[in-house]
Design a protein around this motif. Structure first.
Motif, PDB file in Angstrom:
ATOM      1  N   GLY A  71     -55.846  55.199 -38.931  1.00 31.02           N
ATOM      2  CA  GLY A  71     -55.925  54.704 -40.135  1.00 31.02           C
ATOM      3  C   GLY A  71     -55.045  55.279 -41.271  1.00 31.02           C
ATOM      4  N   ALA A  72     -55.297  55.488 -42.364  1.00 32.81           N
ATOM      5  CA  ALA A  72     -54.543  56.251 -43.303  1.00 32.81           C
ATOM      6  C   ALA A  72     -54.181  57.585 -43.244  1.00 32.81           C
ATOM      7  N   ARG A  73     -54.075  58.085 -41.667  1.00 32.72           N
ATOM      8  CA  ARG A  73     -54.047  60.195 -41.734  1.00 32.72           C
ATOM      9  C   ARG A  73     -52.440  59.610 -40.547  1.00 32.72           C
ATOM     10  N   VAL A  74     -51.795  60.373 -40.871  1.00 30.71           N
ATOM     11  CA  VAL A  74     -50.503  60.066 -40.214  1.00 30.71           C
ATOM     12  C   VAL A  74     -49.992  61.442 -39.101  1.00 30.71           C
ATOM     13  N   SER A  75     -49.618  61.685 -38.587  1.00 31.24           N
ATOM     14  CA  SER A  75     -49.440  63.155 -37.374  1.00 31.24           C
ATOM     15  C   SER A  75     -48.722  63.845 -36.865  1.00 31.24           C
ATOM     16  N   CYS A  76     -48.508  64.976 -36.125  1.00 29.28           N
ATOM     17  CA  CYS A  76     -47.676  64.803 -34.681  1.00 29.28           C
ATOM     18  C   CYS A  76     -48.472  65.257 -33.879  1.00 29.28           C
ATOM     19  N   ASP A 100     -46.236  59.049 -45.235  1.00 29.30           N
ATOM     20  CA  ASP A 100     -45.619  58.425 -43.184  1.00 29.30           C
ATOM     21  C   ASP A 100     -45.693  59.053 -42.584  1.00 29.30           C
ATOM     22  N   CYS A 101     -44.996  58.324 -41.240  1.00 24.82           N
ATOM     23  CA  CYS A 101     -44.041  59.358 -40.223  1.00 24.82           C
ATOM     24  C   CYS A 101     -42.724  59.786 -40.464  1.00 24.82           C
ATOM     25  N   ARG A 102     -42.218  59.134 -41.856  1.00 29.90           N
ATOM     26  CA  ARG A 102     -40.581  59.883 -42.188  1.00 29.90           C
ATOM     27  C   ARG A 102     -40.723  60.772 -43.371  1.00 29.90           C
ATOM     28  N   PHE A 103     -42.235  61.588 -42.833  1.00 26.34           N
ATOM     29  CA  PHE A 103     -42.154  62.736 -43.638  1.00 26.34           C
ATOM     30  C   PHE A 103     -42.984  63.657 -43.434  1.00 26.34           C
ATOM     31  N   LEU A 104     -42.598  63.470 -41.912  1.00 25.58           N
ATOM     32  CA  LEU A 104     -43.081  64.397 -40.519  1.00 25.58           C
ATOM     33  C   LEU A 104     -41.631  64.735 -39.499  1.00 25.58           C
ATOM     34  N   CYS A 135     -44.842  61.630 -34.108  1.00 20.87           N
ATOM     35  CA  CYS A 135     -45.827  61.013 -35.005  1.00 20.87           C
ATOM     36  C   CYS A 135     -46.541  59.799 -35.063  1.00 20.87           C
ATOM     37  N   ARG A 136     -47.859  60.435 -34.975  1.00 22.56           N
ATOM     38  CA  ARG A 136     -49.027  58.756 -34.600  1.00 22.56           C
ATOM     39  C   ARG A 136     -49.913  58.473 -35.599  1.00 22.56           C
TER      40      ARG A 136
END
Length: 331
Positions: free
Chosen positions: A162-167, A146-150, A158-159
């Motif tokens: 689906g199952a992906r999170v990205s900056c 999840d976004c805690r790790f980016l 961070c958005r």
């Protein structure tokens, strides 16, 4: 308390081994985490390559994978030590009288053990944040939970898709989510193209090309005096990419026909115009964990046509858009 220092030291040594400067401790890692513009992580990756003195472009990703494995193994071992010590302390407390000196010492030891456990979990989270952020910055396929790790860059958020999170860069900024530069701000919804003043030109707009079925990604570049180029990905045509060359003509724009970049998909297409009138295009052949390609195009501005080179692979494991910067001496 001793184990807490041991974990912090081990974490620092692991990060320093090819990733951070030797001698970095847990406090310096937190300082890196506080710089959410990604500058510290990017600098550590560059330093890792310099210290290894190698041309292997995957050395950093391999080191990062080793770091993740080390962190998880250390966490499992530390958790087992905590559970064993907690059980021993709890059993010892059953044999002591409430309020006695021995009972108070055991309760204090149990408190330190609980604090050590919390500290260890924080250290693991910070290490994994470093891992997932650095991997994403390198363009490798990331599976951050999840976004805690980016740790996104300045002017980025961070958005989840689906199952992906990205900056992703915020509105009015452009980049890869870790380095974002300011661009002219436009409204989220644009109306139909129309002249600023005067009546609508006859036949406006004139687009002498086949319209794409469903444009999923698009970028426009201006080059020369009056030439423009558009690269896009058509979601209804197997996600293949196309290049369209055009030129401005008064208040209208004339376009040539679409020219496919190839038979493979073209995710994240980007292009840049060079001072000599040529174009450079990059894309990847899969949305996640794809191969990155680069190709060039020679443009015939009069006929609004281009001659495309064959795509050349340049990187593997790509999951983010690349970026092109035209230098003054580019040819």
């Amino acid at each position: 308390m001793a184990r807490r220092a041991t974990w912090a030291g081990a974490r620092a040594i692991a990060l320093a081994c090819g990733l951070l400067q030797a001698g970095a401790d847990a406090r310096s890692l937190r300082a890196h985490r506080g710089l959410h513009d990604g500058a510290a992580i990017a600098e550590s990756l560059r330093a890792a390559l310099q210290r290894r003195n190698t041309s292997d472009v995957y050395v950093v990703t391999n080191l990062l994978d080793e770091l993740k494995v080390f962190a998880h193994k250390e966490d499992v071992a530390s958790e087992q030590r905590y559970q064993d010590e907690h059980a021993r302390l709890a059993a010892a407390m059953q044999l002591t009288a409430p309020g006695s000196g021995d009972r108070q010492k055991l309760e204090l030891a149990l408190k330190y053990a609980d604090e050590d456990r919390v500290e260890r979990r924080v250290a693991l989270t910070e290490t994994l944040e470093y891992y997932y952020t650095a991997k994403s910055m390198l363009g490798a396929a990331t599976s951050a939970p999840d976004c805690r790790f980016l740790a996104c860059g300045a002017h980025a958020s961070c958005r989840q898709h689906g199952a992906r999170v990205s900056c992703e860069c915020d509105a009015c900024y452009e980049g890869n989510g870790f380095t974002c530069r300011s661009v002219p701000c436009t409204a989220k919804t644009l109306g139909s193209a129309a002249p600023v003043r005067g009546p609508m030109p006859p036949g406006f707009p004139v687009v002498s090309r086949e319209a794409p079925g469903k444009v999923a990604e698009l970028q426009l570049a201006v080059f020369g005096n009056d030439q423009i180029a558009v690269v896009l990905r058509d979601a209804e045509a197997g996600h293949r990419g196309s290049l369209i060359v055009g030129r401005t003509n008064g208040m209208a724009v004339e376009f040539g026909f679409r020219e496919q970049l190839g038979l493979m998909p073209a995710f994240g297409p980007r292009l840049a115009g060079l001072p000599n009138g040529r174009l450079v295009i990059i894309f990847r052949d899969a949305e996640v964990n794809g191969t990155g390609y680069v190709m060039s195009a020679s443009v015939n501005g009069t006929a609004l046509q281009s001659v495309l080179s064959a795509p050349m692979p340049i990187a593997h494991g790509q999951s983010e858009r690349g970026a092109l910067v035209a230098l003054s001496a580019s040819r």
